[in-house]
Each structure stands twice: as C-alpha cells, then as structure tokens.
Design a protein around this motif. Structure first.
Motif, PDB file in Angstrom:
ATOM      1  N   PHE A 123       9.117  49.042  23.705  1.00  0.00           N
ATOM      2  CA  PHE A 123       7.913  48.097  23.506  1.00  0.00           C
ATOM      3  C   PHE A 123       7.511  47.466  24.682  1.00  0.00           C
ATOM      4  CE2 PHE A 123       7.160  47.905  18.859  1.00  0.00           C
ATOM      5  CZ  PHE A 123       8.213  48.421  18.468  1.00  0.00           C
ATOM      6  N   GLY A 124       6.073  47.112  24.529  1.00  0.00           N
ATOM      7  CA  GLY A 124       5.758  46.384  25.844  1.00  0.00           C
ATOM      8  C   GLY A 124       5.993  44.849  25.454  1.00  0.00           C
ATOM      9  N   GLU A 125       5.743  44.014  26.233  1.00  0.00           N
ATOM     10  CA  GLU A 125       5.781  42.290  25.960  1.00  0.00           C
ATOM     11  C   GLU A 125       4.545  41.902  24.845  1.00  0.00           C
ATOM     12  OE1 GLU A 125       9.261  41.838  28.016  1.00  0.00           O
ATOM     13  OE2 GLU A 125       8.234  40.273  26.846  1.00  0.00           O
ATOM     14  N   GLY A 126       3.695  42.649  24.780  1.00  0.00           N
ATOM     15  CA  GLY A 126       2.595  42.549  23.944  1.00  0.00           C
ATOM     16  C   GLY A 126       1.448  41.823  24.281  1.00  0.00           C
ATOM     17  N   LEU A 165       0.029  39.070  17.684  1.00  0.00           N
ATOM     18  CA  LEU A 165       0.573  39.799  18.685  1.00  0.00           C
ATOM     19  C   LEU A 165       0.460  41.255  18.650  1.00  0.00           C
ATOM     20  CD1 LEU A 165       2.476  39.423  21.522  1.00  0.00           C
ATOM     21  CD2 LEU A 165       4.320  39.794  20.094  1.00  0.00           C
ATOM     22  N   GLN A 167      14.860  41.688  18.234  1.00  0.00           N
ATOM     23  CA  GLN A 167      13.794  40.946  18.755  1.00  0.00           C
ATOM     24  C   GLN A 167      14.125  39.547  18.968  1.00  0.00           C
ATOM     25  OE1 GLN A 167      10.158  41.177  16.589  1.00  0.00           O
ATOM     26  NE2 GLN A 167       8.932  40.915  18.672  1.00  0.00           N
ATOM     27  N   GLU A 169       9.730  37.934  22.627  1.00  0.00           N
ATOM     28  CA  GLU A 169      10.205  38.776  23.579  1.00  0.00           C
ATOM     29  C   GLU A 169       9.676  40.197  22.580  1.00  0.00           C
ATOM     30  OE1 GLU A 169      13.943  36.890  26.005  1.00  0.00           O
ATOM     31  OE2 GLU A 169      13.980  38.720  25.127  1.00  0.00           O
ATOM     32  N   ALA A 170       9.929  41.139  23.318  1.00  0.00           N
ATOM     33  CA  ALA A 170       9.696  42.736  22.688  1.00  0.00           C
ATOM     34  C   ALA A 170      10.865  42.889  21.908  1.00  0.00           C
ATOM     35  CB  ALA A 170       8.978  43.504  23.716  1.00  0.00           C
ATOM     36  N   PRO A 171      10.623  43.694  20.807  1.00  0.00           N
ATOM     37  CA  PRO A 171      11.562  44.465  20.286  1.00  0.00           C
ATOM     38  C   PRO A 171      12.549  45.181  21.187  1.00  0.00           C
ATOM     39  CG  PRO A 171      10.024  44.432  18.605  1.00  0.00           C
ATOM     40  CD  PRO A 171       9.304  44.045  20.098  1.00  0.00           C
ATOM     41  N   ARG A 206      -1.732  39.817  28.652  1.00  0.00           N
ATOM     42  CA  ARG A 206      -0.819  39.210  28.213  1.00  0.00           C
ATOM     43  C   ARG A 206      -1.287  38.116  27.027  1.00  0.00           C
ATOM     44  NH1 ARG A 206       4.316  38.799  29.479  1.00  0.00           N
ATOM     45  NH2 ARG A 206       4.639  38.218  27.321  1.00  0.00           N
ATOM     46  N   TYR A 246      16.285  47.484  15.567  1.00  0.00           N
ATOM     47  CA  TYR A 246      15.802  46.982  16.625  1.00  0.00           C
ATOM     48  C   TYR A 246      16.262  45.350  16.845  1.00  0.00           C
ATOM     49  CZ  TYR A 246      13.078  50.860  17.709  1.00  0.00           C
ATOM     50  OH  TYR A 246      12.734  52.054  17.784  1.00  0.00           O
ATOM     51  N   LEU A 286       1.441  44.559  20.058  1.00  0.00           N
ATOM     52  CA  LEU A 286       2.542  45.243  20.576  1.00  0.00           C
ATOM     53  C   LEU A 286       2.226  46.949  20.825  1.00  0.00           C
ATOM     54  CD1 LEU A 286       5.572  43.718  18.982  1.00  0.00           C
ATOM     55  CD2 LEU A 286       5.223  43.669  21.004  1.00  0.00           C
ATOM     56  N   GLN A 340       1.800  42.228  15.214  1.00  0.00           N
ATOM     57  CA  GLN A 340       2.771  41.310  14.407  1.00  0.00           C
ATOM     58  C   GLN A 340       2.384  39.879  14.149  1.00  0.00           C
ATOM     59  OE1 GLN A 340       6.575  40.608  17.135  1.00  0.00           O
ATOM     60  NE2 GLN A 340       7.476  40.755  15.364  1.00  0.00           N
ATOM     61  N   LEU A 371       6.044  43.571  11.699  1.00  0.00           N
ATOM     62  CA  LEU A 371       5.088  44.591  12.281  1.00  0.00           C
ATOM     63  C   LEU A 371       4.580  45.364  11.750  1.00  0.00           C
ATOM     64  CD1 LEU A 371       7.556  43.866  14.669  1.00  0.00           C
ATOM     65  CD2 LEU A 371       6.962  46.258  15.604  1.00  0.00           C
TER      66      LEU A 371
END
Lengths: 116, 110
Positions: free
Chosen positions: A107-110, A88, B37, B41-43, A9, B35, A90, A37, A43
């Motif tokens: 998406f994951g938390e990144g 970040l 966000q 947090e994640a989108p 993470r 989306y 993602l 990001q 993004l």
C-alpha cells in the motif's frame, strides 16, 4: 526499491467539484488496486487494474472511475464530489500471484480527501 | 456473496498473548491474508495462509481452517508498538479483487 507513491497526500475540495488522485506502483508490479477507507466501513474495494485494463470493480457509483497507463501508473477520478466521499483513498500494487509470491498488496500512504 | 467478520476492538496487556479471530464466507478460496495498520499509516503485510494449519513468523502466527471458514492471528509477547488495527483479507476467486474485514483495533496496555 521505492514503495508505492500516492499524490497528493492531502486535499480539500467542495461539493460538486471533481478530483484526480495519482498512484505510482512499485517497479515491476503491474496490478494496481484502489480502496476507500473510512472509520465506519473499513477498506472498501474500488477497482483493480492490470495491463491498462480494469479487471474488477467494487460497488461504487459511476462517479468513481480510474485508468492505468502503460508504465503501470494509475489514476482515479471522482466527479461531482459529495460530503460522503471524504475518506482516505489507498492505492496498492502487487505482483501477479504465482510461483514464489503470494500476491500480497503493498500500500501507499494514501490520499486524504476532505469534501466541504 | 463474500463476507468477513472480525471483532471490532480488543485490549491486552504488554507481554501477554492475544488471539484475533476472523471468519469468512467466500465462493471459492485462494488464501487469506493478515495486514497490520498503525494509526495514520498504510496497511502492511503480516501473513498469508492457503493451507490448513499454523504459519509461524517470529512473535506472530496465523492459523487457517478452510473447512470452518476460520482464521486467527496470534500475537505473543505483546509490545506497546503492537497497538494497531489488524485486517483480515481474502482474494476473490478469479483474481483482481481482495476484500477486507472491517479490522480489529488492538490496544496494548502497560
């Protein structure tokens, strides 16, 4: 059903080092894409994998690479890290767009990478 | 080329209605996503439009005009928890790539 899982993470590296980030997609999702990001750029698309093959790639230097395994898990690697790589990262998985699904990204938390 | 434009920031009052616009230029069209966000947090997926018109989903609606290359996200009865970034995204023709706008940061004030 478990979501998209990214590891690690958080990580801190120094210039010139390399880093590997991991992504486990949602079960049944065969497409995995990666995004960078940053506050100023939003993004930015890195690449997308499907069936272990890179299907598309964004405008990033060759230091950024990735791969996908037979179980759809994916990794991305950044070599010779630069300060500007701090961001970040993602990962997102999706079903292949088709009947009954829109192909939206999950998406994951990144992984937050800091390069010193 | 492909390009997506959205306003950088917007501020609205709790209980009000806000419209977040998105214009896009793409070669071909395969739909448009919104989306949400939250900070840190994640989108998460909000809506998808592939045909012209309005798609309503609770307090959120999304509109698309393909001829104008234009979409908007409409948020009604704003709540403090709606403070977030809203991202407009378009899949590239041929697949296996989705491009995102820079996002609109929405601040909801009491």
């Amino acid at each position: 059903k478990a979501g998209v899982t990214q590891t690690p993470r958080y990580l801190i590296k120094t210039r010139g080092q390399q880093v590997t980030l991991s992504c486990s997609p949602i079960s049944g999702h065969r497409s995995v894409s990666w995004y960078q990001q940053t506050p100023g750029q939003g993004l930015q698309f890195l690449f997308e994998y499907f069936s272990e093959t890179q299907r598309n790639k964004g405008n990033f230097p060759g230091r950024f690479s990735g791969r996908q395994f037979s179980n759809s898990r994916s990794e991305m690697n950044v070599s010779t890290l630069e300060l500007g790589d701090s961001a970040l990262y993602l990962c997102a998985s999706r079903l292949t767009p088709g009947t009954g699904n829109t192909g939206e990204l999950f998406f994951g938390e990144g992984s937050r990478l800091t390069v010193l | 080329g492909q390009n997506i434009d959205q306003p950088t920031e917007m501020t609205a009052t709790e209980g009000a209605i806000v419209q977040i616009n998105c214009t896009y230029q793409t070669s071909g069209f395969n739909g448009l996503f919104w989306y949400q966000q939250h900070a840190g947090e994640a989108p998460t997926f909000l809506s998808y439009n592939v045909l012209d018109g309005l798609e309503e989903k609770g307090r959120f609606s999304s509109f698309l005009s393909r001829s104008k290359g234009y979409s908007y996200l409409l948020l009604k009865e704003l709540q403090m928890k709606d403070s977030a970034s809203y991202l407009c995204a378009v899949p590239v023709t041929g697949g296996f790539k989705t491009i995102f706008g820079a996002g609109t940061r929405l601040f909801v004030k009491a």
